[in-house]
Design a protein around this motif. Structure first.
Motif, PDB file in Angstrom:
ATOM      1  N   LEU A  71       4.195   5.564  -5.489  1.00 42.06           N
ATOM      2  CA  LEU A  71       4.184   5.527  -6.951  1.00 42.06           C
ATOM      3  C   LEU A  71       3.203   6.548  -7.514  1.00 42.06           C
ATOM      4  O   LEU A  71       3.499   7.253  -8.491  1.00 42.06           O
ATOM      5  CB  LEU A  71       3.823   4.123  -7.425  1.00 42.06           C
ATOM      6  CG  LEU A  71       3.782   3.894  -8.944  1.00 42.06           C
ATOM      7  CD1 LEU A  71       5.122   4.224  -9.588  1.00 42.06           C
ATOM      8  CD2 LEU A  71       3.388   2.454  -9.257  1.00 42.06           C
ATOM      9  N   GLY A  72       2.028   6.657  -6.891  1.00 41.47           N
ATOM     10  CA  GLY A  72       1.057   7.659  -7.327  1.00 41.47           C
ATOM     11  C   GLY A  72       1.575   9.075  -7.154  1.00 41.47           C
ATOM     12  O   GLY A  72       1.397   9.934  -8.038  1.00 41.47           O
TER      13      GLY A  72
ATOM     14  N   LEU B  78       1.559  -5.242 -11.876  1.00 42.53           N
ATOM     15  CA  LEU B  78       1.369  -4.925 -10.463  1.00 42.53           C
ATOM     16  C   LEU B  78       0.228  -5.757  -9.863  1.00 42.53           C
ATOM     17  O   LEU B  78       0.332  -6.236  -8.727  1.00 42.53           O
ATOM     18  CB  LEU B  78       1.076  -3.433 -10.287  1.00 42.53           C
ATOM     19  CG  LEU B  78       2.250  -2.479 -10.552  1.00 42.53           C
ATOM     20  CD1 LEU B  78       1.779  -1.029 -10.502  1.00 42.53           C
ATOM     21  CD2 LEU B  78       3.365  -2.698  -9.537  1.00 42.53           C
TER      22      LEU B  78
ATOM     23  N   LEU C   9      -4.702   1.685 -15.860  1.00 41.82           N
ATOM     24  CA  LEU C   9      -4.556   0.824 -14.684  1.00 41.82           C
ATOM     25  C   LEU C   9      -5.739  -0.113 -14.494  1.00 41.82           C
ATOM     26  O   LEU C   9      -5.573  -1.243 -14.028  1.00 41.82           O
ATOM     27  CB  LEU C   9      -4.375   1.675 -13.429  1.00 41.82           C
ATOM     28  CG  LEU C   9      -3.021   2.372 -13.247  1.00 41.82           C
ATOM     29  CD1 LEU C   9      -3.019   3.198 -11.965  1.00 41.82           C
ATOM     30  CD2 LEU C   9      -1.884   1.356 -13.208  1.00 41.82           C
TER      31      LEU C   9
ATOM     32  N   MET D 126      -4.723  -1.200  -7.021  1.00 41.03           N
ATOM     33  CA  MET D 126      -4.591   0.004  -7.843  1.00 41.03           C
ATOM     34  C   MET D 126      -5.078   1.266  -7.127  1.00 41.03           C
ATOM     35  O   MET D 126      -4.692   2.381  -7.475  1.00 41.03           O
ATOM     36  CB  MET D 126      -5.377  -0.161  -9.153  1.00 41.03           C
ATOM     37  CG  MET D 126      -4.901  -1.299 -10.059  1.00 41.03           C
ATOM     38  SD  MET D 126      -3.216  -1.059 -10.675  1.00 41.03           S
ATOM     39  CE  MET D 126      -2.291  -2.117  -9.553  1.00 41.03           C
TER      40      MET D 126
ATOM     41  N   ILE E 204      -2.497   3.799  -5.692  1.00 41.75           N
ATOM     42  CA  ILE E 204      -1.795   4.524  -6.760  1.00 41.75           C
ATOM     43  C   ILE E 204      -2.640   5.688  -7.252  1.00 41.75           C
ATOM     44  O   ILE E 204      -2.166   6.830  -7.381  1.00 41.75           O
ATOM     45  CB  ILE E 204      -1.460   3.572  -7.931  1.00 41.75           C
ATOM     46  CG1 ILE E 204      -0.575   2.420  -7.441  1.00 41.75           C
ATOM     47  CG2 ILE E 204      -0.778   4.332  -9.063  1.00 41.75           C
ATOM     48  CD1 ILE E 204      -0.294   1.385  -8.511  1.00 41.75           C
TER      49      ILE E 204
ATOM     50  N   GLY F  61       0.164  -1.879 -14.974  1.00 43.21           N
ATOM     51  CA  GLY F  61      -0.911  -2.204 -14.047  1.00 43.21           C
ATOM     52  C   GLY F  61      -1.174  -3.698 -13.978  1.00 43.21           C
ATOM     53  O   GLY F  61      -1.423  -4.249 -12.900  1.00 43.21           O
TER      54      GLY F  61
ATOM     55  N   GLY G  57       2.387   1.736  -3.367  1.00 45.15           N
ATOM     56  CA  GLY G  57       1.393   2.254  -4.304  1.00 45.15           C
ATOM     57  C   GLY G  57       1.174   3.740  -4.147  1.00 45.15           C
ATOM     58  O   GLY G  57       1.109   4.479  -5.136  1.00 45.15           O
ATOM     59  N   CYS G  58       1.075   4.215  -2.892  1.00 38.91           N
ATOM     60  CA  CYS G  58       0.897   5.658  -2.644  1.00 38.91           C
ATOM     61  C   CYS G  58       2.094   6.455  -3.160  1.00 38.91           C
ATOM     62  O   CYS G  58       1.934   7.505  -3.790  1.00 38.91           O
ATOM     63  CB  CYS G  58       0.695   5.912  -1.161  1.00 38.91           C
ATOM     64  SG  CYS G  58      -0.895   5.389  -0.511  1.00 38.91           S
TER      65      CYS G  58
ATOM     66  N   PHE H 231      -1.930   9.721  -6.688  1.00 38.75           N
ATOM     67  CA  PHE H 231      -1.844  10.605  -7.858  1.00 38.75           C
ATOM     68  C   PHE H 231      -2.787  11.809  -7.716  1.00 38.75           C
ATOM     69  O   PHE H 231      -2.392  12.954  -7.897  1.00 38.75           O
ATOM     70  CB  PHE H 231      -2.180   9.803  -9.112  1.00 38.75           C
ATOM     71  CG  PHE H 231      -2.121  10.594 -10.386  1.00 38.75           C
ATOM     72  CD1 PHE H 231      -0.904  10.834 -11.015  1.00 38.75           C
ATOM     73  CD2 PHE H 231      -3.272  11.098 -10.959  1.00 38.75           C
ATOM     74  CE1 PHE H 231      -0.848  11.557 -12.198  1.00 38.75           C
ATOM     75  CE2 PHE H 231      -3.230  11.828 -12.140  1.00 38.75           C
ATOM     76  CZ  PHE H 231      -2.007  12.061 -12.760  1.00 38.75           C
TER      77      PHE H 231
ATOM     78  N   THR I 279       0.828  -1.202   0.000  1.00 34.13           N
ATOM     79  CA  THR I 279       0.000   0.000   0.000  1.00 34.13           C
ATOM     80  C   THR I 279       0.863   1.252   0.000  1.00 34.13           C
ATOM     81  O   THR I 279       0.593   2.214  -0.734  1.00 34.13           O
ATOM     82  CB  THR I 279      -0.938   0.009   1.214  1.00 34.13           C
ATOM     83  OG1 THR I 279      -1.764  -1.153   1.179  1.00 34.13           O
ATOM     84  CG2 THR I 279      -1.816   1.245   1.225  1.00 34.13           C
TER      85      THR I 279
END
Length: 502
Positions: free
Chosen positions: A176-177, A427, A214, A434, A437, A424, A173-174, A441, A170
Motif C-alpha cells: 500500500l505504501g 486499518l 495516518l 502504520m 505503510i 488509517g 502495508g508495504c 511510501f 505487513t
C-alpha cells in the motif's frame, strides 16, 4: 589528523553570545520538533531570514540553525511517545515502542531513555563528523543511482524483521505504501499517474499529509472512540526517572543505532526517516528474541532515537566537504551559507575554520545543552497524559490542521489528510500497523527514482545494478538479512530433530 579548526571552533562556540544563541536555538528546536508537521526544515526556513536580517555573522547563524536542527530531532520524540503523533518523519519509528510504554504508565521512563539515547546518538554522530568527514564524503561520492536502488532493496529486506505474527498484513502495508508513492507525476515520462484529474495530486501525496493523517487523525479518532466507550488508551504517568540498569540495558541498541544513523546520514537524499527505519529493523533482528518489540521495548525506543540524532550529524559530512546537502534540512543550511557568499567544500576547513569549527563545536555543546534542557522537563511533558480527551483531541486536530496548512496553504491538503486519517483509523481497527505503510511510501519514492535513473544510464540493462563493489556488497547484505534468520531457524530445527526422535 589536523584538528586545529576544531579548537578554533570551540573558542567561537563557547563565547557567551554564541552560547546564548545555541541555547535559544536548542529551546526553539525542541518546541518545533514536538509540533506535528513543522519539522526542522520549516523551522530553519522560518528563522533564517530573521537571523540574516539581524546581521548575525555567518558562524553565529550556522550555530543557531544547527541548534534548531538538533533540538527538533530531540523534540520530535515528545508527541510521538505521549500521543502517538510523530513530530517529524524521523520520529515515526519512535512511536512504535514509545507510545506503548506511555500507555503502560511508563511515559516518564520512555522520555528519559529517549533523551539519553538522543544524546548518545548526537555525540557519536559529531565524533564521526570530526574524525571521518573526508573519508566518508569520498565514500558517498561512490553512490550512484544503482547503489541507491540496492540500498533501498537492503532497507526493504530489513523490513522482514517487522513482520512478527502478521506477515500478510505487513506485506499489504508495504505494498500500500509503494502504491501511494507512485501517485503524481512520473519522474521520467512526465505522465500523471493515479491523480484522478486532481491538480492537487499532481505532485503526489505529500509525506506530511500522509503521516499526520495516518497517525494524528487516526489517533484522535481512537481517543474519541475510547471516550465514548468509557475506556482509556493512556495509562498513568509513572515515575519520571530512569534506573541505571535500564540505561545499561538500552546502551547497546543506542550505540548500534548511532552507527547506523551516522552512516545513512552521510548518504545524500536519505534522511532520518530511512536511518531510523533501518536502525529499528536491524535492532529488532538482533535483539527481539521474546517478541517484545512494538509492545513497549526500551531497546526499540533507544535505537531509532539514537539513529535520528546521529543521522543529523552525518548529514553535515557531504554538505561541508562536498557542498552537497545530505538532507532537506542541510539543503536549507547550504542556502544559508550561500547568503553569505560562502561556498562549502574541502577548502572551507582551511579557509574559514571559524565557520566549520564553530558549527561542529556547537554540535558538541548543543547536545549537552539539550540533555540538560530536556531531562528536567520530563515531568512536565509527561503531564500531557493527564489532560482529558476533550482537551487532547481538539488540540491534536488543531495542531494537525495548522501544521498541514502552514506547509501547503491548501484546503485540499487538509481534506486529503482527513481522508487518509479515516482510512488509517479503519486499518488500525483491523489490526494493521502504520509503520510498514510509511516505510513503503518513503523507500518506494527513492527506489523508483534511482531505478529509473540507473536504467536510463545503462540503456535499460539490468547489469548496472550488479557492477560496482558497493552494489554487490549491499546485495549480499540484503540476502543475508532476508534469508539468514530463516536459514538459521531451519538448521537449528534439523540439528534438534535426531535428539527428538530418540
Amino acid at each position: 589528523m589536523n584538528l586545529d579548526y576544531l579548537w578554533t571552533g570551540f573558542a567561537v562556540a563557547l563565547s557567551w553570545q554564541n552560547l546564548l544563541i545555541g541555547l535559544i536555538g536548542c529551546f526553539l528546536g525542541t518546541i518545533i520538533g514536538a509540533l506535528p508537521a513543522i519539522g526542522p526544515i520549516n523551522g530553519i526556513a522560518l528563522l533564517l531570514p530573521i537571523a540574516y536580517t539581524l546581521g548575525l555573522p555567518p558562524e553565529s547563524t550556522m550555530i543557531l540553525l544547527a541548534a534548531i536542527y538538533s533540538g527538533s530531532e530531540y523534540g520530535g520524540r515528545i508527541s510521538s511517545i505521549l500521543l502517538n503523533v510523530p513530530g517529524d518523519a524521523g520520529a515515526v519509528m519512535t512511536a512504535l515502542d514509545g507510545n506503548p510504554l506511555a500507555r503502560q504508565g511508563r511515559a516518564g521512563e520512555a522520555l528519559m531513555i529517549s533523551g539519553i539515547s538522543s544524546f548518545i546518538g548526537g555525540i557519536i554522530g559529531v565524533v564521526g563528523l570530526t574524525l571521518f568527514a573526508p573519508f566518508l564524503a569520498s565514500l558517498a561520492v561512490g553512490f550512484g543511482p544503482a547503489e541507491y536502488f540496492v540500498l533501498m532493496v537492503f532497507a526493504f529486506a530489513t523490513l522482514g524483521s517487522m513482520v512478527g505474527s502478521q506477515p500478510v498484513k505487513t506485506l499489504i502495508g508495504c505494498v500500500l505504501g509503494l502504491m501511494l508513492a507512485t501517485v503524481g507525476l512520473d519522474p521520467t515520462s512526465g505522465a500523471y499517474r493515479f491523480t484522478f484529474n486532481s491538480p492537487e495530486l499532481g505532485d503526489g501525496i505529500d509525506f506530511v499529509v500522509l503521516v499526520i493523517g495516518l497517525f494524528s487523525i487516526s489517533e484522535a479518532m481512537l481517543m474519541l472512540e475510547s471516550h465514548a466507550t468509557g475506556t482509556s488508551l493512556i495509562g498513568k504517568v509513572g515515575r519520571t526517572f530512569v534506573r541505571f540498569k535500564d540505561i545499561v540495558f538500552t546502551s547497546g541498541a543506542a550505540l548500534r543505532g548511532s552507527i547506523v544513523g551516522f552512516v545513512v546520514g552521510v548518504l545524500p537524499g536519505t534522511g532520518a526517516s530511512v536511518a531510523s527505519a533501518v536502525s529499528y529493523t536491524l535492532e529488532k533482528r538482533l535483539s527481539d528474541r521474546e517478541g517484545t518489540f512494538g509492545k513497549g521495548d526500551m531497546r526499540g525506543l533507544a535505537s531509532p532515537e539514537a539513529a535520528n540524532n546521529s543521522c543529523a550529524a552525518g548529514a553535515f559530512v557531504p554538505m561541508l566537504t562536498l557542498g552537497v546537502p545530505g538532507s532537506g534540512t542541510t539543503a536549507v543550511m547550504l542556502g544559508a551559507l550561500m547568503l553569505y557568499n560562502i561556498q562549502p567544500g574541502p577548502q572551507l576547513f582551511a579557509e574559514r575554520p571559524e565557520i566549520v569549527g564553530g558549527l561542529i563545536a556547537s554540535l558538541y555543546v548543543g547536545n549537552v545543552l539539550l540533555l540538560l534542557l530536556n531531562i528536567p522537563f520530563v515531568g512536565i511533558f509527561s503531564r500531557l497524559l493527564l489532560l482529558p480527551n476533550w482537551i487532547l483531541v481538539p488540540g491534536i486536530l488543531v495542531l494537525s490542521v495548522v501544521g498541514v496548512y502552514s506547509t501547503h496553504a491548501s484546503v485540499e491538503s487538509i481534506l486529503l489528510m482527513l481522508a487518509v486519517g479515516c482510512v488509517g483509523w479503519l486499518l488500525r481497527k483491523l489490526g494493521f500497523d502504520m509503520a510498514p505503510i510509511i516505510l513503503g511510501f518513503v523507500l518506494g519514492k527513492v527506489m523508483e527514482v534511482n531505478l529509473r535513473n540507473a536504467l536510463a544510464i545503462s540503456g535499460g540493462e539490468l547489469g548496472i545494478l550488479f557492477q560496482s563493489n558497493i552494489a554487490i556488497t549491499l546485495w549480499v547484505l540484503a540476502a543475508i538479512v532476508a534469508v539468514g534468520p530463516w536459514a538459521l531457524h531451519h538448521w537449528s530445527r534439523r540439528g534438534r530433530s535426531p535428539g527428538l526422535s530418540e
